[in-house]
Each structure stands twice: as C-alpha cells, then as structure tokens.
Motif scaffolding. Structure first.
Motif, mmCIF file in Angstrom:
data_model
loop_
_atom_site.group_PDB
_atom_site.id
_atom_site.type_symbol
_atom_site.label_atom_id
_atom_site.label_comp_id
_atom_site.label_asym_id
_atom_site.label_seq_id
_atom_site.Cartn_x
_atom_site.Cartn_y
_atom_site.Cartn_z
ATOM 1 N N LEU A 36 1.125 -0.973 -0.571
ATOM 2 C CA LEU A 36 -0.090 0.068 0.054
ATOM 3 C C LEU A 36 1.073 1.668 0.344
ATOM 4 O O LEU A 36 0.796 2.512 0.389
ATOM 5 C CB LEU A 36 -1.397 -0.327 1.799
ATOM 6 N N LYS A 37 1.977 0.722 -0.615
ATOM 7 C CA LYS A 37 3.122 2.807 -0.142
ATOM 8 C C LYS A 37 3.761 2.647 -1.464
ATOM 9 O O LYS A 37 4.051 1.710 -2.738
ATOM 10 C CB LYS A 37 3.880 2.037 0.039
ATOM 11 N N LEU A 38 4.086 3.926 -1.851
ATOM 12 C CA LEU A 38 4.461 4.563 -2.968
ATOM 13 C C LEU A 38 6.437 4.027 -2.877
ATOM 14 O O LEU A 38 6.660 3.568 -1.205
ATOM 15 C CB LEU A 38 5.479 5.875 -3.185
ATOM 16 N N ASN A 53 -1.035 7.871 3.502
ATOM 17 C CA ASN A 53 -1.650 8.033 2.973
ATOM 18 C C ASN A 53 -1.970 6.416 1.767
ATOM 19 O O ASN A 53 -1.058 6.196 0.739
ATOM 20 C CB ASN A 53 -1.880 8.634 2.141
ATOM 21 N N ARG A 55 -2.431 3.833 -0.789
ATOM 22 C CA ARG A 55 -1.689 3.372 -2.166
ATOM 23 C C ARG A 55 -2.736 2.061 -2.875
ATOM 24 O O ARG A 55 -2.624 1.155 -2.973
ATOM 25 C CB ARG A 55 -1.121 3.609 -2.668
ATOM 26 N N TRP A 56 -4.112 2.700 -2.605
ATOM 27 C CA TRP A 56 -4.682 1.555 -3.377
ATOM 28 C C TRP A 56 -4.506 1.246 -4.246
ATOM 29 O O TRP A 56 -4.815 0.121 -4.962
ATOM 30 C CB TRP A 56 -6.826 1.586 -2.514
ATOM 31 N N ASP A 57 -3.738 2.389 -5.426
ATOM 32 C CA ASP A 57 -4.114 1.945 -6.218
ATOM 33 C C ASP A 57 -3.114 0.930 -6.916
ATOM 34 O O ASP A 57 -2.907 1.181 -8.481
ATOM 35 C CB ASP A 57 -3.206 3.445 -6.788
ATOM 36 N N ASN A 58 -2.293 0.524 -6.056
ATOM 37 C CA ASN A 58 -1.048 -0.245 -6.680
ATOM 38 C C ASN A 58 -1.816 -1.796 -6.953
ATOM 39 O O ASN A 58 -1.643 -2.576 -8.164
ATOM 40 C CB ASN A 58 -0.121 -0.949 -5.315
ATOM 41 N N GLY A 241 6.221 -1.433 -4.867
ATOM 42 C CA GLY A 241 4.347 -1.847 -4.623
ATOM 43 C C GLY A 241 3.967 -2.796 -4.312
ATOM 44 O O GLY A 241 3.042 -3.093 -4.714
#
Lengths: 276, 302
Positions: A36-38, A53, A55-58, A241
């Motif tokens: 969940l990290k950059l 914050n 990173r659900w984006d991963n 990530g």
C-alpha cells in the motif's frame, strides 16, 4: 504456591507464543503494508506499519502493468485441472492397488512408491526433452500431464482404502455390485475426507508452483501468477509496491482454502505423517 | 473370492484373468500418464548418466566419465558441501523449533487455533511471494531486518543476501521459518496421541511437567521424530524453489546447492550426461540417508 508457579508458567507460555506468532506473521504483515506504499516509501526508517496514505492504486495498476488477469485465470485453470485429473485417476488407481488382486500389482505399486523418493531434479531434464519432442513445451496440456500423475496421490488414497474392511466390499459383491459399482457407490462416498485432503494439497501445490511454469511456459499468454510476480523484479528497477500487491493477491485464494479446510489440512498432515 | 462373479463369467474369461483385467482397468488411466511422464524419464536419466549427449546429436556411451568429470569440478564439490551444511542446519533447527512449538501449543491455552494457524501459514504461502518479501526484508541498508538489528545495537549488521558470507544463513532462516509450522503439526498430532491418563498418572506420582516430557512423552515421540527428521532431510536435500527465487544461487556460487548445480548443468550448460550423473548422486545421498535412518529406527525400537 503451586497456583502461583502455574500462573507464571502460563504467562511465559503465552508470551513466547505471541512472540513466535508475531515473528512468523511479520513478513506477511510487512508485505501487506508495503503493498500500500509508493516505492520510495517502502523502506522508510523507522518502518511505518500503517501507511500514511495507503496507495490502493497499486492494486489497480498491477492489472495494467502486466497481464495479471491472464495469469490469474491461467493459475486457476491449471490448479483446478491438475487437481481434478489427479484426484480422479489416483483414487481409481488406488482402488485397483488396494482392493483388486492381479499379477504384477505389487511390482507396479513398488514402481509408484519408489518414485516418491526420487527428487524431481533426477528426471527433470529427460522429462523436459521428452516434452520438447512431443511438442508439449509452452503448453498447458504438457504441464497438466507432467503434474497430474505423481505417485503421492495414489499412495495417499491407497492408504485410506486399505483401512476399509474387505467384508464390506464382499457384502456388496454378494449383492451383485460390480467392482466399478463398488468403487462409485461405496468407496468414493466413503473416501470424501482423503479426497478433500488430496484436492487441497494438489490445488495449493499447483497454485504456488514456480519451477514447473518457469521451465515450461515461455509465452506471456501461458504464464501463471508466480511468474507474474517475478516480472516486477526488474534487473535495474524493482517496483516494490506493485510486486507486494501482486504477492498479497496471490495469497488470497490459498488463504481462503486454508481457512475453509483447516481441519483437513491438519488431518492430512497428521495421517500422512503417521502411516508411513 | 466372489462366487457369483465366477458364475456369471463361466462362459467368458477365466476368473483369474477377468479379475486381473478389472484390476488393471482401474489402474490404467493413472498408470499410462505415470509411465510416460514419470517412469520413462526416471529410467532415461539412469541411462543418460553414462552417456554423452547434448540433446540433439548422437548419444555416445562414455562409462563413468560423467561422474569423474563432475567430481573434478570444484563447483560440484562445493555445492555438495553446501548442501550438506544446509541440510544439517535446517534439519536440526527445524526439528527443535517444531517440537518446541508443538509442546507449547499442546497446553491448555486460549486462542490455540489462531496461534497454530499463524505459525502454519507460511507453509502454504507461495515460494515466490515469500522469496520476494524476504529479499526486501534482507536488504542491506534499508531492509527492516537490519533496521531492527541496528535498533538492537548491532552497529554493523550483516549484508545478508548481498554477501557470499551471509547469503546461505539468510536462506536457511527463511527455510526454517517456512517449514517449522508443518512439522509442528506432525508433532502436535503425535502429542495428542499420548493418553491423558498417562499425564494424570505422572502428576499423581509427583512428576513435574519437565520430567513428564522427558521420561514419558519423549520416548513416545520417537516415531514422530524419525518421521520429521526423515521428511525434512529429504526435502532439504532437494530444496530448490525457495533458494532459486531468493538468490538464484548467488551471490557468486554462495547459495548454489546441489539442486541448483543440477539445474545449471541442465538448463544453462545443457550437458545431459553430467546433469543426470549429478542428479543420481543427489538421489543416492537421499536414499542412503533414508535407509540409514530406517535402520537406526528399527534398531532403536527393538
């Protein structure tokens, strides 16, 4: 006094167990946190276990970055196919070995058992060469053939069938059931637990298999999840990530199977352990 | 045997043959696959070990030259020594850890299931996921393990998988971590086979927990221990996936165990003869160790 000593002992047991459980799970928790990290935040000192914050984006990007959907469907397809072929043919053969009498049976069974002890490295190259000659490299069919007929399955189910009394089968024969009838109507229903055990082990094994797919699957469309995870491990830059997110996803089916069938896992290990 | 089956088949095949055919028909679907994809390659590798072959040109018989050739390579001898070290260390520590965990978990405690599952879970997690996580955890400068060591006051923590010296210990740690839960379950099953009455009798006679374990439980765990050590040994000798995914045998040759050496001979050098020779040596070691174990067990249980 004994009371007091017992309480001290008990807390010592709890403390050590908690410590051990935390140690065993820490790498997996770290995996989850890093997923969940950059990339630049993965190795901050001190560790931030809960990302500031997340990173659900991963978890979204892995599907675009590599054909992860394809890998997932390949993994499911192969795990399920191998499990089905293995369980069906093994339990069938196990009945032949456990309950039918014919010449050469024990010799054949000995051939099966002795290959359990033979490491894959011994025959991996001849097997690979044969697959090449048969044109089965880089194909799911070849992989299914390679994985489905390992002796362990036959061995495990045979052990179980042997524990079923012959009198039961004799009674069925007198009632006019054929051997096939006995197998399908009596043995198969009775052997649900061992079949479940074998299915779970087989599924998890194939789902996690790395070596087989690495040797056999070359083209992108054939690859499975473990190979996909390795793809994030670049020569020069690793996308931490994303790699961790893919790893977390790959654990989910296994975790579900494990939580659902935990008792069978434990039973399977215990019985295959004791009956050798 | 089946009387009515005989009556029914009077006009067809003789009874013995008919029974044979039925038996074989059960085995056949699995056996065909087993024969082609496992048995033939196994036999073929025995043949290849005395041949010179590159997979394409003609095969020539060269006797024991392959064995001579690999024993002449320091890469082979070193990988053999490394495999023995790896196996000895991982078998010893994993067995103790598994037994210790099982004893702890066999007590009457709350959340037993949760503890057991957490310790078992690494066993079913995929090698690749585990390998990539530990690779990152072991990173020299920023990895969490060295961060923890620095926090504990180790000013110059090891370089782990970046160094030839520490890479093997690093993979051993991961190996033990992954497999101790499995063997813990085997021990737990064995411990649960010890009747409760025995424990009660022992405590009435005034035996402490430790005495009970040492005098009563330990002898009863002998069989389980033999099994655990044997399985661990076989698996450690042939372990490949984890190490390959973590280090690919490096840095240098520092984690190239025999199994990785065989892989290199096979899929990098494409030397069929030497691959098979090395693989057979691995097999011979495993077989010898297993037979030795079984002998010892038989002797001890007499």
């Amino acid at each position: 006094m004994i009371e007091k000593k017992n309480r001290a002992l008990k807390s010592a047991v709890y403390i050590s167990l908690i410590a051990l459980a935390v140690i065993t799970l820490l790498p997996l928790i770290w995996m989850l946190s890093a997923s969940l990290k950059l990339d630049k935040d993965v190795f901050t000192i001190p560790i931030r276990w809960i990302p500031a914050n997340p990173r659900w984006d991963n978890y979204v990007r892995i599907w675009d970055k590599v054909p992860f959907l394809q890998f997932t469907s390949n993994s499911f397809k192969l795990s399920l196919t191998v499990t089905a072929v293995q369980v069906l043919t093994s339990s069938f053969a196990a009945y032949g070995f456990a309950k039918c009498r014919f010449r050469g049976r024990d010799v054949l069974f000995f051939a099966y058992v002795s290959t359990i002890a033979i490491p894959w490295q011994v025959y991996m190259l001849p097997q690979y060469t044969m697959m090449r000659m048969m044109g089965l490299l880089d194909s799911h069919t070849g992989y299914v053939f390679m994985q489905s007929f390992i002796a362990f399955g036959v061995f495990l189910i045979r052990q179980f069938y042997r524990s079923i009394p012959d009198e039961l089968l004799e009674a069925a024969r007198i009632d006019g059931l054929s051997e096939y009838g006995i197998y399908f109507r009596i043995m198969l229903p009775l052997s649900k637990p061992v079949i479940a055990t074998l299915s779970i082990f087989s599924f998890v094994n194939i789902w996690n298999d790395f070596m087989g797919p690495m040797l056999y699957f070359d083209s992108m469309g054939k690859r499975t999840i473990p190979l996909g995870i390795r793809m994030f491990l670049g020569q020069y830059s690793t996308e931490y990530g994303l790699m961790m997110a893919a790893s977390v996803l790959s654990l989910i089916p296994v975790l579900i199977v494990f939580l659902m069938f935990q008792r069978l896992f434990v039973q399977g290990i215990a019985t295959s352990g004791m009956k050798n | 045997m089946p009387v009515n089956a005989a009556a029914k088949t009077k006009k067809r095949l003789p009874l013995g043959m008919r029974n044979s055919l039925i038996g074989i028909s059960f085995i056949l679907p699995n056996f065909i696959g087993f024969f082609i994809f496992i048995l033939i390659p196994v036999c073929f590798s025995f043949v290849l070990s005395v041949m010179k072959w590159d997979g394409f040109n003609e095969m020539t018989f060269i006797g024991l030259d392959n064995f001579r050739a690999i024993f002449g390579q320091s890469a082979f001898r070193n990988s053999l020594a490394r495999t023995l070290t790896f196996t000895a260390v991982t078998v010893a520590i994993t067995t103790f850890a598994a037994l210790g965990l099982a004893v702890l978990l066999n007590k009457k405690i709350l959340f037993k299931g949760i503890f057991r599952s957490s310790i078992f879970f690494p066993y079913i997690a995929s090698m690749v996921s585990i390998a990539v996580v530990w690779r990152l955890m072991f990173m020299r400068n920023f990895g969490p393990i060295n961060e923890f060591l620095r926090f504990m006051g180790v000013s110059d923590p090891p370089g782990w998988i970046a160094t030839t010296q520490w890479a093997l210990p690093a993979v051993m740690i991961v190996y033990i971590w992954k497999f101790m839960g499995y063997y813990m379950i085997v021990y737990l099953a064995a411990l649960q086979d010890i009747p409760v009455e025995l424990r009660e009798a022992a405590s009435i006679d005034g035996a402490s927990g430790f005495q009970f374990f040492w005098r009563v439980a330990a002898p009863m765990l002998k069989h389980a221990t033999f099994f655990v050590v044997m399985m661990l040994m076989i698996n450690s000798f042939k372990s490949f996936d984890l190490i390959f995914a973590m280090t690919e045998g490096g840095p240098g040759q520092s984690t190239t165990l025999l199994s990785l050496y065989i892989y290199n001979r096979a899929f990098i050098a494409f030397d069929y003869g030497q691959t098979s020779a090395a693989a057979l040596i691995l097999f011979a070691i495993i077989a010898a160790a297993t037979i030795l174990q079984l002998r010892v067990e038989r002797k001890m249980s007499l």
